[in-house]
Design a protein around this motif. Structure first.
Motif, short mmCIF file in Angstrom:
data_model
loop_
_atom_site.label_atom_id
_atom_site.label_comp_id
_atom_site.label_asym_id
_atom_site.label_seq_id
_atom_site.Cartn_x
_atom_site.Cartn_y
_atom_site.Cartn_z
N GLN A 46 16.10 22.71 -5.82
CA GLN A 46 17.53 22.48 -5.68
C GLN A 46 18.12 22.16 -7.06
O GLN A 46 17.55 21.36 -7.81
N GLU A 47 19.23 22.79 -7.38
CA GLU A 47 19.90 22.57 -8.66
C GLU A 47 21.39 22.36 -8.41
O GLU A 47 21.90 22.73 -7.36
N LYS A 48 22.05 21.80 -9.39
CA LYS A 48 23.49 21.54 -9.25
C LYS A 48 24.29 22.82 -9.12
O LYS A 48 25.23 22.89 -8.35
N THR A 49 23.93 23.85 -9.87
CA THR A 49 24.62 25.12 -9.80
C THR A 49 23.66 26.25 -10.12
O THR A 49 22.70 26.05 -10.86
N CYS A 50 23.94 27.42 -9.61
CA CYS A 50 23.07 28.57 -9.89
C CYS A 50 23.51 29.28 -11.17
O CYS A 50 22.80 30.12 -11.69
N GLY A 51 24.69 28.96 -11.62
CA GLY A 51 25.19 29.60 -12.84
C GLY A 51 26.07 30.80 -12.58
O GLY A 51 26.77 31.25 -13.47
N CYS A 52 26.05 31.33 -11.37
CA CYS A 52 26.87 32.51 -11.09
C CYS A 52 28.07 32.21 -10.19
O CYS A 52 29.03 32.94 -10.20
N CYS A 53 28.01 31.17 -9.43
CA CYS A 53 29.09 30.85 -8.48
C CYS A 53 29.80 29.56 -8.92
O CYS A 53 29.51 28.50 -8.41
N TYR B 227 19.89 26.26 -4.08
CA TYR B 227 18.47 26.45 -4.36
C TYR B 227 18.31 27.64 -5.30
O TYR B 227 19.03 28.63 -5.20
N LYS B 228 17.38 27.50 -6.24
CA LYS B 228 17.14 28.54 -7.23
C LYS B 228 15.65 28.76 -7.38
O LYS B 228 14.86 27.82 -7.31
#
Length: 65
Positions: A57-64, A3-4
């Protein structure tokens, strides 16, 4: 999936912070929600209580990755 928070839409109400069962949500200096993707268990409780629906909800947060 994680989630973002859309920071531009967040109204800093704080409703999401106490409902997170794993304490993955904190507030930045402006009071807006920030989700720690390493702690998030993808339950969706934060998204359910957000009055402006800025937590998605997103596929990735970009940091992990």
């Amino acid at each position: 999936m994680v989630y973002k928070v859309n920071e531009d839409e967040c109204i800093a109400c704080g409703a999401c912070v106490p409902v997170c069962p794993v304490e993955a949500i904190s507030e930045n200096a402006d009071g807006k929600a920030v989700i720690d993707c390493a702690k998030c268990n993808d339950c969706g409780d934060c998204s359910d209580v957000c009055p402006v629906e800025c937590i998605k909800q997103e596929k990735t947060c970009g940091c992990c990755q």
